[in-house]
Design a protein around this motif. Structure first.
Motif, PDB file in Angstrom:
ATOM      1  N   THR A   1     -29.426 -17.912 -39.900  1.00  0.00           N
ATOM      2  CA  THR A   1     -28.279 -17.294 -39.224  1.00  0.00           C
ATOM      3  C   THR A   1     -27.043 -18.170 -39.426  1.00  0.00           C
ATOM      4  O   THR A   1     -27.147 -19.385 -39.582  1.00  0.00           O
ATOM      5  CB  THR A   1     -28.537 -17.123 -37.715  1.00  0.00           C
ATOM      6  N   VAL A   2     -25.886 -17.546 -39.416  1.00  0.00           N
ATOM      7  CA  VAL A   2     -24.619 -18.266 -39.583  1.00  0.00           C
ATOM      8  C   VAL A   2     -23.839 -18.160 -38.274  1.00  0.00           C
ATOM      9  O   VAL A   2     -23.672 -17.067 -37.731  1.00  0.00           O
ATOM     10  CB  VAL A   2     -23.799 -17.691 -40.751  1.00  0.00           C
ATOM     11  N   ARG A   3     -23.384 -19.303 -37.795  1.00  0.00           N
ATOM     12  CA  ARG A   3     -22.666 -19.352 -36.528  1.00  0.00           C
ATOM     13  C   ARG A   3     -21.368 -20.133 -36.694  1.00  0.00           C
ATOM     14  O   ARG A   3     -21.316 -21.114 -37.440  1.00  0.00           O
ATOM     15  CB  ARG A   3     -23.544 -20.010 -35.463  1.00  0.00           C
ATOM     16  N   THR A   4     -20.330 -19.722 -35.973  1.00  0.00           N
ATOM     17  CA  THR A   4     -19.046 -20.411 -35.980  1.00  0.00           C
ATOM     18  C   THR A   4     -18.837 -21.105 -34.633  1.00  0.00           C
ATOM     19  O   THR A   4     -18.997 -20.487 -33.578  1.00  0.00           O
ATOM     20  CB  THR A   4     -17.898 -19.421 -36.236  1.00  0.00           C
ATOM     21  N   HIS A   5     -18.503 -22.405 -34.690  1.00  0.00           N
ATOM     22  CA  HIS A   5     -18.204 -23.181 -33.494  1.00  0.00           C
ATOM     23  C   HIS A   5     -16.700 -23.427 -33.448  1.00  0.00           C
ATOM     24  O   HIS A   5     -16.125 -23.955 -34.404  1.00  0.00           O
ATOM     25  CB  HIS A   5     -18.937 -24.525 -33.516  1.00  0.00           C
ATOM     26  N   ALA A   6     -16.068 -23.059 -32.339  1.00  0.00           N
ATOM     27  CA  ALA A   6     -14.626 -23.240 -32.200  1.00  0.00           C
ATOM     28  C   ALA A   6     -14.275 -24.718 -32.085  1.00  0.00           C
ATOM     29  O   ALA A   6     -15.092 -25.535 -31.638  1.00  0.00           O
ATOM     30  CB  ALA A   6     -14.129 -22.498 -30.963  1.00  0.00           C
ATOM     31  N   ALA A   7     -13.065 -25.068 -32.507  1.00  0.00           N
ATOM     32  CA  ALA A   7     -12.583 -26.451 -32.365  1.00  0.00           C
ATOM     33  C   ALA A   7     -12.660 -26.873 -30.907  1.00  0.00           C
ATOM     34  O   ALA A   7     -12.273 -26.125 -30.012  1.00  0.00           O
ATOM     35  CB  ALA A   7     -11.150 -26.563 -32.867  1.00  0.00           C
ATOM     36  N   GLY A   8     -13.205 -28.068 -30.681  1.00  0.00           N
ATOM     37  CA  GLY A   8     -13.330 -28.590 -29.329  1.00  0.00           C
ATOM     38  C   GLY A   8     -14.635 -28.251 -28.639  1.00  0.00           C
ATOM     39  O   GLY A   8     -14.928 -28.783 -27.566  1.00  0.00           O
ATOM     40  N   SER A   9     -15.433 -27.384 -29.243  1.00  0.00           N
ATOM     41  CA  SER A   9     -16.704 -27.001 -28.625  1.00  0.00           C
ATOM     42  C   SER A   9     -17.806 -27.991 -28.993  1.00  0.00           C
ATOM     43  O   SER A   9     -17.719 -28.714 -29.984  1.00  0.00           O
ATOM     44  CB  SER A   9     -17.108 -25.583 -29.050  1.00  0.00           C
ATOM     45  N   ILE A  10     -18.868 -28.008 -28.186  1.00  0.00           N
ATOM     46  CA  ILE A  10     -20.008 -28.883 -28.435  1.00  0.00           C
ATOM     47  C   ILE A  10     -21.013 -28.158 -29.316  1.00  0.00           C
ATOM     48  O   ILE A  10     -21.473 -27.056 -28.981  1.00  0.00           O
ATOM     49  CB  ILE A  10     -20.671 -29.307 -27.109  1.00  0.00           C
TER      50      ILE A  10
END
Length: 235
Positions: A29-38
């Motif tokens: 699966t491909v996931r995007t983590h926003a800037a500043g997130s853990i």
């Protein structure tokens, strides 16, 4: 987004995924983590393995008293969870935070352990990556204990400038360090009060200017900082 679509978007990812077994690929699966997130938290049970295709993250160690120590920062292509898996440990030893938006391809830990045991290519790449982090950490270990704050800040500035092409044949007119004072404190390893005093002093000496509170420098100032560091090392 699928792994295949991500590979089209980031062709260098294929160096890592070209021998991934098809059944594992189908579960990726491909996931995007926003800037500043853990991305993952220290001391959590690790159930996955990730390949960071895009973005920059930082590895930090959090302590019970609330202090944060930044170990390193990494840019894609990077791995998530490789140290824990290669060490055979159940829980993560560090926290990883997205500095910019991170796009990560994830598979389960079980699939990752099988893939690493069957594919010498991905085993070599993850092992080399882990060894490089250890080398970098060992090479720089102790600097924060023995160098003064001015040295640490200018060294950080020079490395940041190099990373963003200030010494390339066609350098940008100026580079701005897009870090808050809190992040700089954690990354350089000096407290905020000392950091602010050091920034004021070095600004007065002409090593950089401040643009909306952020350290900003040009090629001439970069070279001035380099020269100062070389002299300081020779002392």
């Amino acid at each position: 987004m699928t792994l295949t679509e991500l590979e089209r978007k980031v062709p260098k990812l294929l160096e890592y995924t070209r021998y991934m077994p098809e059944d594992i690929r189908s579960r990726c699966t491909v996931r995007t983590h926003a800037a500043g997130s853990i991305i993952h938290q220290k001391n959590m049970e690790l159930g996955y393995f990730g390949i960071v295709a895009q973005g920059e993250n930082r590895v930090i160690n959090e302590f019970e008293n609330g202090n944060v120590y930044m170990i390193e920062s990494n840019k894609a292509i990077d791995f998530i969870g490789e140290v824990t898996i290669l060490a055979g440990m159940p829980r993560t030893s560090v926290t990883i935070e997205a500095v910019t938006e991170n796009v990560v391809a994830y598979i389960s830990r079980k699939d990752a352990e099988r893939w690493l045991s069957e594919d010498i290519n991905i085993l070599r790449l993850t092992s080399r990556h882990t060894a490089f982090k250890l080398y970098r950490s060992s090479y720089n270990n102790g600097a924060k204990l023995f160098y003064p704050p001015g040295y640490l800040l200018l060294d950080y500035m020079v490395k940041y400038g190099r990373q963003y092409g200030i010494d390339s044949p066609a350098p940008p007119k100026q580079v701005t360090i897009s870090r808050t004072r809190q992040l700089l404190q954690e990354e350089i390893g000096i407290n905020v009060k000392t950091l602010n005093r050091t920034i004021r002093q070095l600004k007065e000496e002409g090593f950089f200017t401040l643009c909306k509170g952020k350290i900003t420098f040009n090629r001439e100032q970069y070279e001035m900082a380099q020269s100062w560091l070389e002299t300081a090392r020779d002392k």
